[in-house]
Design a protein around this motif. Structure first.
Motif, short mmCIF file in Angstrom:
data_model
loop_
_atom_site.label_atom_id
_atom_site.label_comp_id
_atom_site.label_asym_id
_atom_site.label_seq_id
_atom_site.Cartn_x
_atom_site.Cartn_y
_atom_site.Cartn_z
N ALA A 191 -33.40 54.73 39.26
CA ALA A 191 -33.70 55.98 39.97
C ALA A 191 -32.81 57.13 39.52
CB ALA A 191 -33.54 55.78 41.48
N ARG A 197 -37.31 59.31 34.78
CA ARG A 197 -38.26 58.77 35.75
C ARG A 197 -38.83 59.88 36.61
NH1 ARG A 197 -37.42 54.56 40.82
NH2 ARG A 197 -36.74 56.48 41.85
N TYR A 256 -42.28 51.87 38.03
CA TYR A 256 -41.44 52.76 38.84
C TYR A 256 -40.26 52.02 39.46
CZ TYR A 256 -40.18 56.00 42.62
OH TYR A 256 -39.50 56.83 43.47
#
Length: 517
Positions: free
Chosen positions: A318, A323, A313
């Motif tokens: 981001a 994701r 992650y």
């Protein structure tokens, strides 16, 4: 009187494994001559194969979770021994996960063999029966492709019954691949261009798998012949996507939304769990196995078994919409909306304060049961995005500009954003500039990284690690710098799983055991 060792007895679409001393007119056995008389009978045998493939012992849980755990992206939150062995790459020869998916694989293969042998007794035109038989050839190739990548040399059986005097030994991997290719070529000849469901193989599915087979056979080399064949098969699918009714879906989330997947053009071959809950553990369990422990969604949330390593992650940009689709970083637990840093609020010992896999439990569909233990999912075994990436990898050394075009097509879809959930709330993620197009020369590492992100948690990463030997240098995915940290038990022997000890006890001809076990 003849004595046969039967690998499968087909009875009303169900398979039974065992041994029988067969007298004339045996009770309870449907012989090919007596059962197969119409094309519908061939389809009945083929349907038995589909049943085995969606079984809990294969893609419903055991096989799929084993592939996830062996990769460098999925860690283990629970403490079952057989799962720890898979996750830590310390698998023993009595592993209970293998003890489920090994026999189930051969049951599926035996059903294919029944269909293929039985078709010879059906007196209709080839144009009528061969497209049905071609499904069996495709599915047999599909099953053996899994087996040979996991175990190397494996017993290869292409008939429903073996005389007791015969010995069943392991066929060399090269021979298994030759047979896989032959089955897929037969499928290409006889399967239709399109089918009523992506769970029924099409000509495009056979071309796509043949491309992946050649890419796998090339391994960690620049074998021009094999890469050329992989590229040719993949490019055929790409160039004929209109004929095959294929394309990238406009929203990445749709691929994992059971309410929308049926309308998508991207899946090429899928396993369909829509409205199926068989008495033989046929239903889907990937959603609860990967879901957040204590999540209020789906009447109780997940089981917190297979979870992403935190670094998966934190190192994933981001701004990459994939994701947000692939992982949950917020959830409603006991009526409280919490971020992933507080998931242990559920109080369960297996809960972890890290994002969870979201591809399977977020939109499980109308058929979802408690914990989404049964779903309406269609799981893409191969989809159009992967074909683009196969073509990209196979053309790096021969047409690097085209490789860049293909990989950038996949990245462009990721930039579009779409409609997903965050913390159980519907949100729209807008388009952005990332992931940006690649410029300059594309490398194998570029494609492997794109495959890792695009196909995350879909049971594919482990096979990439094996074929490219990524455990060691230069990739070192199982070292301290890897996403899960060091897997201390890893050696090159771990690229293959062991043959079960009890299988060797029953049949010593399966020796030699794979190295290191």
């Amino acid at each position: 009187m003849k004595t046969y060792k039967y690998l499968i007895l087909l009875l009303v679409g169900l398979s039974i494994v065992g041994c029988s001393n067969l007298e004339e007119e045996p009770v309870g056995l449907l012989s090919p001559e007596g059962f197969f008389s119409t094309p519908k009978d061939i389809q009945t045998a083929v349907n038995a194969t589909y049943g085995h493939m969606i079984n809990e012992q294969f893609w419903g849980r055991k096989q799929a979770i084993a592939l996830m755990l062996r990769s460098d992206m999925v860690d283990l939150a629970s403490t079952e021994t057989e799962r720890m062995e898979m996750n830590n790459l310390t698998t023993l020869t009595d592993n209970k996960m293998i003890d489920n998916f090994w026999p189930r694989s051969y049951q599926a293969i035996a059903a294919c063999n029944e269909a293929i042998a039985g078709a010879t007794h059906v007196d209709v035109a080839d144009a009528v029966k061969n497209p049905i038989t071609a499904q069996a050839h495709f599915l047999r190739a599909f099953m053996y492709f899994h087996l040979v990548r996991q175990f190397g040399a494996v017993p290869y059986m292409d008939s429903p019954a073996i005389p007791a005097s015969a010995t069943i030994s392991r066929a060399p991997a090269a021979q298994v691949y030759d047979n896989i290719i032959a089955d897929l070529e037969y499928a290409i000849t006889w399967l239709p261009n399109t089918t009523t469901s992506r769970a029924i193989p099409s000509k495009a599915a056979a071309h796509s798998y043949l491309a992946l087979v050649y890419l796998t056979m090339a391994g960690n080399t620049d074998n021009a012949v094999l890469l050329g064949k992989a590229f040719s098969e993949a490019k055929h699918v790409i160039d004929n996507k209109a004929l095959y009714n294929l394309d990238l879906d406009g929203d990445f989330q749709n691929l994992f939304n059971a309410n929308k997947i049926d309308a998508s053009k991207e899946p090429i071959f899928a396993l369909d769990y829509n409205n199926f809950e068989g008495s033989d553990n046929g239903y889907d369990q990937l959603a609860p196995m990967t879901g957040i422990r204590g999540d209020d969604r789906n009447q109780g949330g997940g089981w917190s078994v297979a979870v992403p390593a935190l670094k998966v992650y934190t190192t994933w940009n981001a701004n990459d919409y994939r994701r947000a689709v692939s992982m949950s970083d917020g959830a409603s637990i006991n009526g409280t909306l919490v971020p992933y840093t507080n998931f242990t609020i559920s109080g369960h010992k297996f809960a972890k304060n890290q994002p969870y896999i979201a591809k399977y439990d977020r939109y499980p569909g109308a058929f979802a049961r408690i914990n989404a233990r049964a779903t309406s999912h269609n799981y893409s075994m191969i989809r159009y995005a992967e074909v683009l990436l196969i073509a990209a990898e196979a053309s790096i050394t021969t047409n690097n500009a085209l490789a860049r075009t293909y990989i950038n097509e996949v990245r462009a879809r990721a930039r579009k954003g779409g409609a997903t959930q965050k913390g159980g709330v519907e949100v729209t993620v807008g388009a952005n500039a990332l992931p940006a197009d690649l410029t300059g020369a594309v490398t194998v590492a570029d494609v492997l990284e794109e495959r890792r992100l695009e196909l995350a948690f879909e049971g594919i990463r482990w096979y990439d690690i094996v074929r490219r030997k990524m455990g060691g240098a230069p990739y070192n995915v199982f070292s301290a710098s890897g996403l899960e940290g060091a897997k201390a038990g890893f050696t090159d022997d771990d690229y293959l799983l062991p043959i079960l000890a009890n299988e060797i006890t029953r049949n010593p001809n399966l020796l030699p055991q794979n190295p290191g076990y």
